[in-house]
Design a protein around this motif. Structure first.
Motif, PDB file in Angstrom:
ATOM      1  N   GLY A  49      -5.276   6.490  10.301  1.00 44.47           N
ATOM      2  CA  GLY A  49      -6.228   5.493   9.811  1.00 44.47           C
ATOM      3  C   GLY A  49      -5.565   4.143   9.606  1.00 44.47           C
ATOM      4  O   GLY A  49      -4.591   3.800  10.273  1.00 44.47           O
ATOM      5  N   SER A  50      -6.054   3.400   8.635  1.00 48.48           N
ATOM      6  CA  SER A  50      -5.592   2.021   8.437  1.00 48.48           C
ATOM      7  C   SER A  50      -4.621   1.907   7.270  1.00 48.48           C
ATOM      8  O   SER A  50      -4.723   0.999   6.446  1.00 48.48           O
ATOM      9  CB  SER A  50      -6.799   1.108   8.197  1.00 48.48           C
ATOM     10  OG  SER A  50      -7.531   1.559   7.062  1.00 48.48           O
ATOM     11  N   GLU A  51      -3.686   2.836   7.181  1.00 48.20           N
ATOM     12  CA  GLU A  51      -2.713   2.792   6.087  1.00 48.20           C
ATOM     13  C   GLU A  51      -1.293   2.936   6.625  1.00 48.20           C
ATOM     14  O   GLU A  51      -1.087   3.419   7.741  1.00 48.20           O
ATOM     15  CB  GLU A  51      -3.027   3.880   5.054  1.00 48.20           C
ATOM     16  CG  GLU A  51      -3.135   5.285   5.593  1.00 48.20           C
ATOM     17  CD  GLU A  51      -3.585   6.270   4.505  1.00 48.20           C
ATOM     18  OE1 GLU A  51      -2.740   6.647   3.671  1.00 48.20           O
ATOM     19  OE2 GLU A  51      -4.775   6.629   4.486  1.00 48.20           O
ATOM     20  N   ALA A  62       0.842  -1.200   0.000  1.00 48.14           N
ATOM     21  CA  ALA A  62       0.000   0.000   0.000  1.00 48.14           C
ATOM     22  C   ALA A  62       0.876   1.248   0.000  1.00 48.14           C
ATOM     23  O   ALA A  62       1.930   1.292   0.624  1.00 48.14           O
ATOM     24  CB  ALA A  62      -0.917  -0.012   1.221  1.00 48.14           C
ATOM     25  N   LYS A  63       0.441   2.265  -0.717  1.00 51.05           N
ATOM     26  CA  LYS A  63       1.227   3.494  -0.857  1.00 51.05           C
ATOM     27  C   LYS A  63       1.268   4.261   0.468  1.00 51.05           C
ATOM     28  O   LYS A  63       0.266   4.360   1.173  1.00 51.05           O
ATOM     29  CB  LYS A  63       0.614   4.378  -1.946  1.00 51.05           C
ATOM     30  CG  LYS A  63       1.404   5.645  -2.236  1.00 51.05           C
ATOM     31  CD  LYS A  63       0.825   6.387  -3.416  1.00 51.05           C
ATOM     32  CE  LYS A  63       1.502   7.746  -3.628  1.00 51.05           C
ATOM     33  NZ  LYS A  63       2.941   7.647  -3.812  1.00 51.05           N
ATOM     34  N   VAL A  64       2.427   4.790   0.780  1.00 49.87           N
ATOM     35  CA  VAL A  64       2.596   5.630   1.965  1.00 49.87           C
ATOM     36  C   VAL A  64       2.291   7.077   1.576  1.00 49.87           C
ATOM     37  O   VAL A  64       2.987   7.668   0.742  1.00 49.87           O
ATOM     38  CB  VAL A  64       4.033   5.513   2.530  1.00 49.87           C
ATOM     39  CG1 VAL A  64       4.238   6.489   3.687  1.00 49.87           C
ATOM     40  CG2 VAL A  64       4.302   4.078   2.973  1.00 49.87           C
ATOM     41  N   ARG A 120      13.945   7.728  11.555  1.00 44.71           N
ATOM     42  CA  ARG A 120      13.156   7.579  10.329  1.00 44.71           C
ATOM     43  C   ARG A 120      12.589   6.161  10.302  1.00 44.71           C
ATOM     44  O   ARG A 120      13.330   5.187  10.442  1.00 44.71           O
ATOM     45  CB  ARG A 120      14.022   7.780   9.070  1.00 44.71           C
ATOM     46  CG  ARG A 120      14.674   9.142   8.942  1.00 44.71           C
ATOM     47  CD  ARG A 120      13.675  10.247   8.686  1.00 44.71           C
ATOM     48  NE  ARG A 120      14.332  11.514   8.416  1.00 44.71           N
ATOM     49  CZ  ARG A 120      14.757  12.365   9.355  1.00 44.71           C
ATOM     50  NH1 ARG A 120      14.621  12.047  10.634  1.00 44.71           N
ATOM     51  NH2 ARG A 120      15.322  13.509   9.020  1.00 44.71           N
ATOM     52  N   TYR A 121      11.280   6.072  10.104  1.00 47.34           N
ATOM     53  CA  TYR A 121      10.592   4.775  10.120  1.00 47.34           C
ATOM     54  C   TYR A 121       9.523   4.764   9.028  1.00 47.34           C
ATOM     55  O   TYR A 121       8.876   5.777   8.779  1.00 47.34           O
ATOM     56  CB  TYR A 121       9.860   4.543  11.454  1.00 47.34           C
ATOM     57  CG  TYR A 121      10.658   4.740  12.711  1.00 47.34           C
ATOM     58  CD1 TYR A 121      11.109   3.650  13.452  1.00 47.34           C
ATOM     59  CD2 TYR A 121      10.927   6.020  13.202  1.00 47.34           C
ATOM     60  CE1 TYR A 121      11.813   3.827  14.645  1.00 47.34           C
ATOM     61  CE2 TYR A 121      11.638   6.209  14.382  1.00 47.34           C
ATOM     62  CZ  TYR A 121      12.071   5.116  15.098  1.00 47.34           C
ATOM     63  OH  TYR A 121      12.767   5.301  16.267  1.00 47.34           O
ATOM     64  N   ILE A 122       9.323   3.601   8.412  1.00 41.71           N
ATOM     65  CA  ILE A 122       8.108   3.342   7.645  1.00 41.71           C
ATOM     66  C   ILE A 122       7.356   2.274   8.432  1.00 41.71           C
ATOM     67  O   ILE A 122       7.863   1.162   8.626  1.00 41.71           O
ATOM     68  CB  ILE A 122       8.391   2.851   6.210  1.00 41.71           C
ATOM     69  CG1 ILE A 122       9.293   3.844   5.461  1.00 41.71           C
ATOM     70  CG2 ILE A 122       7.072   2.635   5.473  1.00 41.71           C
ATOM     71  CD1 ILE A 122       8.727   5.234   5.273  1.00 41.71           C
ATOM     72  N   LEU A 123       6.166   2.620   8.895  1.00 36.10           N
ATOM     73  CA  LEU A 123       5.412   1.739   9.787  1.00 36.10           C
ATOM     74  C   LEU A 123       4.082   1.347   9.162  1.00 36.10           C
ATOM     75  O   LEU A 123       3.539   2.068   8.318  1.00 36.10           O
ATOM     76  CB  LEU A 123       5.158   2.441  11.126  1.00 36.10           C
ATOM     77  CG  LEU A 123       6.422   2.883  11.893  1.00 36.10           C
ATOM     78  CD1 LEU A 123       6.045   3.714  13.104  1.00 36.10           C
ATOM     79  CD2 LEU A 123       7.257   1.677  12.292  1.00 36.10           C
ATOM     80  N   GLY A 168       7.365  -5.045   1.429  1.00 34.78           N
ATOM     81  CA  GLY A 168       6.001  -4.938   1.938  1.00 34.78           C
ATOM     82  C   GLY A 168       5.927  -5.067   3.450  1.00 34.78           C
ATOM     83  O   GLY A 168       4.996  -5.646   3.991  1.00 34.78           O
ATOM     84  N   ALA A 169       6.940  -4.522   4.151  1.00 34.96           N
ATOM     85  CA  ALA A 169       7.023  -4.665   5.607  1.00 34.96           C
ATOM     86  C   ALA A 169       7.611  -3.386   6.204  1.00 34.96           C
ATOM     87  O   ALA A 169       8.239  -2.587   5.499  1.00 34.96           O
ATOM     88  CB  ALA A 169       7.904  -5.860   5.969  1.00 34.96           C
ATOM     89  N   PRO A 170       7.411  -3.179   7.508  1.00 35.56           N
ATOM     90  CA  PRO A 170       7.993  -1.996   8.152  1.00 35.56           C
ATOM     91  C   PRO A 170       9.509  -1.945   7.989  1.00 35.56           C
ATOM     92  O   PRO A 170      10.173  -2.985   7.936  1.00 35.56           O
ATOM     93  CB  PRO A 170       7.609  -2.171   9.627  1.00 35.56           C
ATOM     94  CG  PRO A 170       6.412  -3.072   9.616  1.00 35.56           C
ATOM     95  CD  PRO A 170       6.622  -3.998   8.462  1.00 35.56           C
TER      96      PRO A 170
END
Length: 295
Positions: free
Chosen positions: A124-126, A4-6, A213-216, A155-157
């Motif tokens: 939300g749920s993204e 899913a797009k960030v 810096r995180y992508i969660l 496709g993971a944090p």
């Protein structure tokens, strides 16, 4: 199935900034300027250059200057326009035009994990990025963009990490990770086996420190709510990620670039000097001034 797009980035900015007292008694530490731009704007611009323009800032009491900075300033713009100061007017307008910004309050300082949780309704749920503005990162490819590339592949944090001297690891969260081959490299991406918040140097699983810096993914919120307070009696994001690790893979990426700890006085001074030296309008004269000092 593609990840899913960030589209959103969360900026926890409710801390008291005690390391910079008395300067932060009446202004947020995030608004302290590196040359002529507040610390938080460097992170916001990094998000924008990474393709993220929906910004969520988690504020606290006494942080209204952050909201004012990213808002339109009618009086200032009118004054600059009436005096035909076009370049300054463009600079001021650019700040408010940069982003779509939302704010939520962290009513009490309960840790980084809790600050991220405060953004749950707005996220939300993204999936979402999280940026700690104290960490100013200079990189050819923005650090967030580097992490997004890894997130989109696995496709993971994904967490940003960097090597630090072993004796300094107790200042950071750190990872125990297994190197993963990616794009021909075997020392950039790690699948995380464990995370530890501020370990003793003798007990640290590595010298790979977690940087701000995180992508969660949205399942982090349930993990935050599931854990007990950790180091310092606070809800730690590192502990929340450790909980999440039980149910899904999490990766770390040794980013390319230079990180300045602008939340530390010496780091702040280093960043100020180096950023000033890079400026076309200041660098030459400032360099000559530094050379003239009897150091």
């Amino acid at each position: 199935m593609p990840a899913a797009k960030v589209r959103k980035a969360v900026f926890p900015a409710a801390g008291l900034g005690t390391r910079f007292l008395p300067a932060t008694k009446a202004q947020p530490k995030e608004m302290l300027p590196l040359v002529d731009k507040p610390i938080i704007q460097y992170g916001v611009e990094e998000a924008v250059h990474s393709g993220i323009t929906n910004i969520i800032i988690v504020t606290g009491r006494g942080k209204s200057a952050i909201e004012d900075h990213f808002d339109v300033s009618f009086e200032l713009e009118h004054l600059l326009g009436s005096r035909n100061k076009k370049e300054l007017l463009a600079t001021v307008r650019q700040v408010s035009d940069l982003i779509n910004v939302s704010y939520t309050r962290q009513k009490e300082a309960r840790g980084l994990g809790h600050a991220v949780l405060c953004a749950r309704e707005l996220v939300g749920s993204e999936p979402f990025a999280t940026v700690l503005a104290d960490d100013v990162i200079e990189a050819e490819t923005p650090c967030i963009r580097q992490l997004l590339d890894i997130y989109e592949f696995f496709g993971a944090p994904v967490l940003a990490v960097m090597e630090v001297p072993h004796e300094s690891i107790s200042l950071y969260g750190c990872i125990d990770g297994e190197p993963v081959s990616h794009n021909g490299s075997k020392d950039k991406v790690y699948r995380i086996r464990d995370l530890v918040e501020k370990p003793n140097a003798s007990e640290a699983p590595s010298n790979l420190a977690i940087i701000g810096r995180y992508i969660l993914t949205p399942d982090i919120f349930d993990s935050i709510q599931s854990i007990e307070p950790g180091a310092g009696g606070e809800i730690q994001l590192t502990d929340s990620l450790k909980h999440l690790l039980r149910s899904r893979p999490i990766y770390a990426y040794k980013f390319e670039g230079k990180r300045y700890d602008a939340g530390d006085k010496l780091g702040f001074l280093k960043a100020t000097v180096e950023f000033a030296l890079q400026r076309d309008d200041l660098g030459g004269a400032f360099r000559e001034y530094l050379k003239s000092l009897s150091l």
